[in-house]
Design an enzyme around this catalytic site. Sequence first.
Site, PDB file in Angstrom:
ATOM      1  N   VAL A  62       0.882  -1.077   0.039  1.00 37.12           N
ATOM      2  CA  VAL A  62       0.113   0.023   0.163  1.00 37.12           C
ATOM      3  C   VAL A  62       0.950   1.203  -0.029  1.00 37.12           C
ATOM      4  O   VAL A  62       2.031   1.224   0.920  1.00 37.12           O
ATOM      5  CB  VAL A  62      -0.878   0.055   1.172  1.00 37.12           C
ATOM      6  CG1 VAL A  62      -1.664   1.255   1.081  1.00 37.12           C
ATOM      7  CG2 VAL A  62      -1.825  -1.183   1.256  1.00 37.12           C
TER       8      VAL A  62
ATOM      9  N   ARG B  36       3.775  -5.391  -6.007  1.00 28.86           N
ATOM     10  CA  ARG B  36       5.052  -4.933  -5.618  1.00 28.86           C
ATOM     11  C   ARG B  36       5.992  -5.134  -6.775  1.00 28.86           C
ATOM     12  O   ARG B  36       6.798  -4.208  -7.045  1.00 28.86           O
ATOM     13  CB  ARG B  36       5.583  -5.547  -4.311  1.00 28.86           C
ATOM     14  CG  ARG B  36       6.862  -4.952  -4.118  1.00 28.86           C
ATOM     15  CD  ARG B  36       7.544  -5.434  -2.713  1.00 28.86           C
ATOM     16  NE  ARG B  36       8.938  -5.150  -2.578  1.00 28.86           N
ATOM     17  CZ  ARG B  36      10.080  -5.161  -3.014  1.00 28.86           C
ATOM     18  NH1 ARG B  36       9.935  -5.737  -4.293  1.00 28.86           N
ATOM     19  NH2 ARG B  36      11.105  -4.420  -2.622  1.00 28.86           N
TER      20      ARG B  36
ATOM     21  N   ARG C 231       3.344 -15.715   5.662  1.00 31.83           N
ATOM     22  CA  ARG C 231       2.986 -15.060   4.584  1.00 31.83           C
ATOM     23  C   ARG C 231       3.185 -15.798   3.111  1.00 31.83           C
ATOM     24  O   ARG C 231       4.500 -16.291   3.019  1.00 31.83           O
ATOM     25  CB  ARG C 231       3.720 -13.818   4.489  1.00 31.83           C
ATOM     26  CG  ARG C 231       3.211 -12.664   3.317  1.00 31.83           C
ATOM     27  CD  ARG C 231       4.013 -11.505   3.389  1.00 31.83           C
ATOM     28  NE  ARG C 231       3.709 -10.435   2.251  1.00 31.83           N
ATOM     29  CZ  ARG C 231       3.919  -9.050   2.318  1.00 31.83           C
ATOM     30  NH1 ARG C 231       4.358  -8.674   3.380  1.00 31.83           N
ATOM     31  NH2 ARG C 231       3.772  -8.284   1.493  1.00 31.83           N
TER      32      ARG C 231
ATOM     33  N   ASP D  97      13.571   2.005   5.915  1.00 35.72           N
ATOM     34  CA  ASP D  97      13.906   1.077   6.910  1.00 35.72           C
ATOM     35  C   ASP D  97      15.028   0.856   7.951  1.00 35.72           C
ATOM     36  O   ASP D  97      15.294   0.698   8.932  1.00 35.72           O
ATOM     37  CB  ASP D  97      13.529  -0.404   6.519  1.00 35.72           C
ATOM     38  CG  ASP D  97      12.126  -0.914   6.309  1.00 35.72           C
ATOM     39  OD1 ASP D  97      11.196  -0.095   6.793  1.00 35.72           O
ATOM     40  OD2 ASP D  97      11.773  -1.876   5.777  1.00 35.72           O
TER      41      ASP D  97
ATOM     42  N   GLY E  18       6.036   1.255   3.078  1.00 37.66           N
ATOM     43  CA  GLY E  18       6.521   2.036   1.650  1.00 37.66           C
ATOM     44  C   GLY E  18       6.135   3.454   1.560  1.00 37.66           C
ATOM     45  O   GLY E  18       7.055   4.379   1.102  1.00 37.66           O
TER      46      GLY E  18
END
Length: 514
Positions: free
Chosen positions: A79, A146, A227, A358, A371
Amino acid sequence: MVSNEYLTHGDKDEFDPAKWSSTPGELPPRSPATNLNVLIVGAGPAGLITALECWRKGHNVVRILERSQGPVYTGDIIVIGPSAICTLRHWPEICRELDQDRSDSVMYYRRHNGELILGPTTLGYNSPEHLAQRHGLPYVAPHQVRRQFYRMLLRQVARIGLQVEYGQRVERYFEDEAAGVGGVVTADGSVRAAHLVVAADAFKTRSDLLIAGRHAPTRSSGMSVYRAALPTELALRDPAFQARWGEVVARGESHHEFWIGPGMHLGLFISPNFVAYGLSPRDKFLQPGGIEPIESWDPDVNPQEVLDVLHRIPDWDPAIEGLIRHTPPRATVHWPLLWRNLRREWTSKAGRVVQVGDAAHTTVPASISGGTLAIEDAVTLAACLQLACAGGAPGGAPLGARIYNLLRYQRVSCVQKMSFVNSENLGAADMNEVLKKDPEKVKVRFPKWLFQHDPEAYVYEKYGQAYAHLVLGTDFQNTNFPPGHDFKMWTIEEIHADILAGKKVADLLDGDWD
């Protein structure tokens, strides 16, 4: 045989600048040259946007170093909020590609047994009134694939003549205040230097050792995430999945759903091409003897382990069980959701090394902003350096880096705190209370102060005040976090103490966080 492309290493030569070009009208105008040489470490989205914006602001990007052997297309959907997408308006080809790749999805919130809590709905920033306010700006999709988004950035970097140097693992950062440079030493002993080094190489960056003397210690959030992503055609082989979502897929639609159970929740994305999910259990629900979560994107978990965790609570909808059952073996990552207390300082003592993304501040999925924050960082830094080095004076770079740090720290801290609020909602043990009172409260929060921010405009508004604060000691107040909030530093330990005392994070927030 359907291949699993959740983790794909790309061709390092595909984005050689010699293979890509832009006509002059397709590139944004460059600001006057600052003569500032910038070395970027890390070619993820934070590093690539830093390169693009530094180029646009008139800086010289001398190198982009990346430790991987080629592009790594890790993950499924991300997102990217309006505050980040709006900054891409200066890049015509990016705007065109965003529109071409645009895909909408509707959002649903369900109990783990399939009962609908809320939906169809959307993230707050795409309500009609907010769409009208952003008329003329790039459309902000509810999600980005992505792989497509990242390849778009790689293409644009190549079009402005910049090349990522792969296989360059940085072992040490340094700075020489007298010489006016920062630099890095790579694994093969090579030394690279520039007026400013931007560390965009994510958590555990070696720049921590120069800036803080150590890596930020980690603490478990009490949660982890399983995931995985798989082709939709594979998921549709399960009858229950087919019954629930087959018509959605046949219509070419996409759904983004949150399935919420006591002590765990599952985020789910369904599209005609692929399905992605992340199951986030509290640690007490983890299966003894399972794969220990580690910070690695190498998939090493089999679906049976995920099913064992899922079945720690009864009555999951068969469609969810079927989806997990049809996930290919060893195609699932088990990632710990670790917290790192945010440091105030993101720049080295002499200001020649600065962190973005990050590397400066890790986030967890519940923030839905990792992001977005990385792109905001990159845009803010490039604009601060433009003003600090105006007139072709690169000696101003350290002050520009410190002003960037000042403008970003408090906002990022508030976004991090929001992730605790979202985690509380998604992991609420008693969903009946939510259903009885106000189903809207289950929604992931994406408040106005977050998505209505314009990081580039904010630099031009606040730079003079920030300069006076750092140079002359005058008062300074950021306005890019919740209105009315009295900012105070906080730690993960304090948050955990409040939670253990039975307090809800949302109830302790002052100001307007909505």
